[in-house]
Write a protein that holds these residues in place. Structure first.
Motif, mmCIF file in Angstrom:
data_model
loop_
_atom_site.group_PDB
_atom_site.id
_atom_site.type_symbol
_atom_site.label_atom_id
_atom_site.label_comp_id
_atom_site.label_asym_id
_atom_site.label_seq_id
_atom_site.Cartn_x
_atom_site.Cartn_y
_atom_site.Cartn_z
ATOM 1 N N ILE A 141 0.831 -1.202 0.000
ATOM 2 C CA ILE A 141 0.000 0.000 0.000
ATOM 3 C C ILE A 141 0.866 1.254 0.000
ATOM 4 C CG2 ILE A 141 -1.690 1.349 1.304
ATOM 5 C CD1 ILE A 141 -2.678 -1.299 2.512
ATOM 6 N N VAL A 142 0.529 2.177 -0.901
ATOM 7 C CA VAL A 142 1.109 3.512 -0.885
ATOM 8 C C VAL A 142 -0.057 4.498 -0.868
ATOM 9 C CG1 VAL A 142 2.461 5.240 -2.134
ATOM 10 C CG2 VAL A 142 3.179 2.841 -2.154
ATOM 11 N N PHE A 143 -0.103 5.381 0.099
ATOM 12 C CA PHE A 143 -1.140 6.408 0.114
ATOM 13 C C PHE A 143 -0.705 7.570 -0.770
ATOM 14 C CE2 PHE A 143 -2.637 4.162 3.860
ATOM 15 C CZ PHE A 143 -4.018 4.241 3.691
ATOM 16 N N ALA A 144 -1.627 8.028 -1.621
ATOM 17 C CA ALA A 144 -1.356 9.141 -2.536
ATOM 18 C C ALA A 144 -2.483 10.156 -2.344
ATOM 19 C CB ALA A 144 -1.310 8.643 -3.977
ATOM 20 N N THR A 145 -2.216 11.230 -1.624
ATOM 21 C CA THR A 145 -3.283 12.089 -1.143
ATOM 22 C C THR A 145 -2.843 13.540 -1.008
ATOM 23 O OG1 THR A 145 -4.838 12.399 0.703
ATOM 24 C CG2 THR A 145 -2.645 11.539 1.228
ATOM 25 N N ALA A 146 -3.817 14.425 -0.876
ATOM 26 C CA ALA A 146 -3.525 15.846 -0.642
ATOM 27 C C ALA A 146 -3.408 16.154 0.841
ATOM 28 C CB ALA A 146 -4.632 16.708 -1.268
ATOM 29 N N PHE A 147 -3.774 15.199 1.703
ATOM 30 C CA PHE A 147 -3.757 15.418 3.153
ATOM 31 C C PHE A 147 -2.414 14.995 3.739
ATOM 32 C CE2 PHE A 147 -8.128 14.538 1.857
ATOM 33 C CZ PHE A 147 -8.791 15.653 2.359
ATOM 34 N N ASP A 148 -1.766 15.908 4.449
ATOM 35 C CA ASP A 148 -0.472 15.571 5.047
ATOM 36 C C ASP A 148 -0.586 15.203 6.523
ATOM 37 O OD1 ASP A 148 -1.036 17.997 6.182
ATOM 38 O OD2 ASP A 148 0.763 19.025 5.479
ATOM 39 N N SER A 149 -1.803 15.169 7.044
ATOM 40 C CA SER A 149 -1.993 14.955 8.482
ATOM 41 C C SER A 149 -2.285 13.501 8.856
ATOM 42 C CB SER A 149 -3.144 15.835 8.994
ATOM 43 O OG SER A 149 -4.341 15.581 8.258
ATOM 44 N N TYR A 150 -2.274 12.600 7.855
ATOM 45 C CA TYR A 150 -2.619 11.203 8.138
ATOM 46 C C TYR A 150 -1.424 10.255 7.988
ATOM 47 C CZ TYR A 150 -7.537 12.592 7.889
ATOM 48 O OH TYR A 150 -8.756 13.179 8.105
ATOM 49 N N ALA A 151 -0.227 10.818 7.906
ATOM 50 C CA ALA A 151 0.947 9.985 7.642
ATOM 51 C C ALA A 151 1.159 8.922 8.717
ATOM 52 C CB ALA A 151 2.188 10.864 7.509
#
Length: 247
Positions: free
Chosen positions: A77-87
């Motif tokens: 799984i790689v997360f690709a998102t605009a949100f930087d608060s869920y790392a």
């Protein structure tokens, strides 16, 4: 590697897909706009890695990530998102990487290199084992696993399931797993067909190891085995599975 991009925004899916295709490690890229379509694609193809957005209309990328963890051989799984608060939360579900929008080629390449490094470690383990078969009566048929000049004898009734990914066939018993470069069809032709059942294009299970058949995403099912593992039943095998389980 085969990659699935899960994002509800068409432009974002297309952009990331384009960048992924520029990398030499990419064999093919598939797209999904929801969890349901992602599950459909997972049942159709042997996906190696999923790039998931966190916000999927009324759904959440973590829902899919948590379901994937239940599989015996889940894609990375790689997360690709605009949100930087869920790392931090992303790595709690064993994500390999966390790529922020807007996407850059160098950052996408870096994520793929991390994925490839994991595959190389897995391949070293797979290449250390070979499988040979021995034949006896239907009740005493065995599979022999040879490694480092030592042979492990596995009785068929001890075999819980077998699965194949990236050309590596993995045989699983209680507490042990063994790998080879043989095909799933090769193993299936040597097993007692009264005791084993193919439930997915890449999975065989011991019928005696099935404890539950439960609903999963998008009108599909998954099997719960006696060792606690869960495996998906693809749509093309649902009818035969229900018949063998006398449903």
């Amino acid at each position: 590697m085969k990659i699935l991009v899960v994002d509800d925004e068409p432009l974002a899916r297309d952009e990331l897909s384009y960048l992924l295709k520029q990398n030499r490690l990419t064999d093919s890229v598939y797209q999904a706009d929801s969890i349901a379509t992602a599950v459909d694609k997972l049942l159709q193809e042997k996906i190696d890695v999923i790039f998931i957005d966190i916000s999927l209309n009324d759904e959440n990328g973590f829902q899919l990530a948590n379901e994937l963890k239940k599989l015996i051989q889940p894609p990375l799984i790689v997360f690709a998102t605009a949100f930087d608060s869920y790392a931090v939360k992303a790595f709690d579900v064993d994500a390999v990487d966390y790529v922020l929008k807007p996407f850059e080629q160098s950052r996408v390449n870096q994520a793929l290199e991390k994925v490839q490094a994991i595959f190389k470690l897995q391949a070293k383990k797979d290449n250390s084992l070979t499988v040979n078969s021995h034949f006896g009566s239907e009740k005493t048929k065995i599979i022999s696993i040879t490694s480092d000049d030592k042979t492990k004898i596995i009785k068929q009734h001890d075999l819980i399931m077998a699965t194949i990914k990236d050309g590596a066939l993995t045989l699983i018993t209680n507490g042990q797993s063994y790998s080879t470069r043989q095909s799933l069809g090769w193993l299936l032709s040597r097993l007692n067909k009264n005791d084993f059942l193919q439930v997915h294009r890449s999975i065989i299970v011991n019928i005696n190891s099935i404890s539950e058949l439960e609903p999963w995403f998008n009108h599909t099912y998954q099997l719960k085995l006696t060792n606690g593992m869960k495996v998906p039943v693809s749509r093309s095998f649902i009818k035969s599975v229900k018949k063998r389980l006398m449903m």
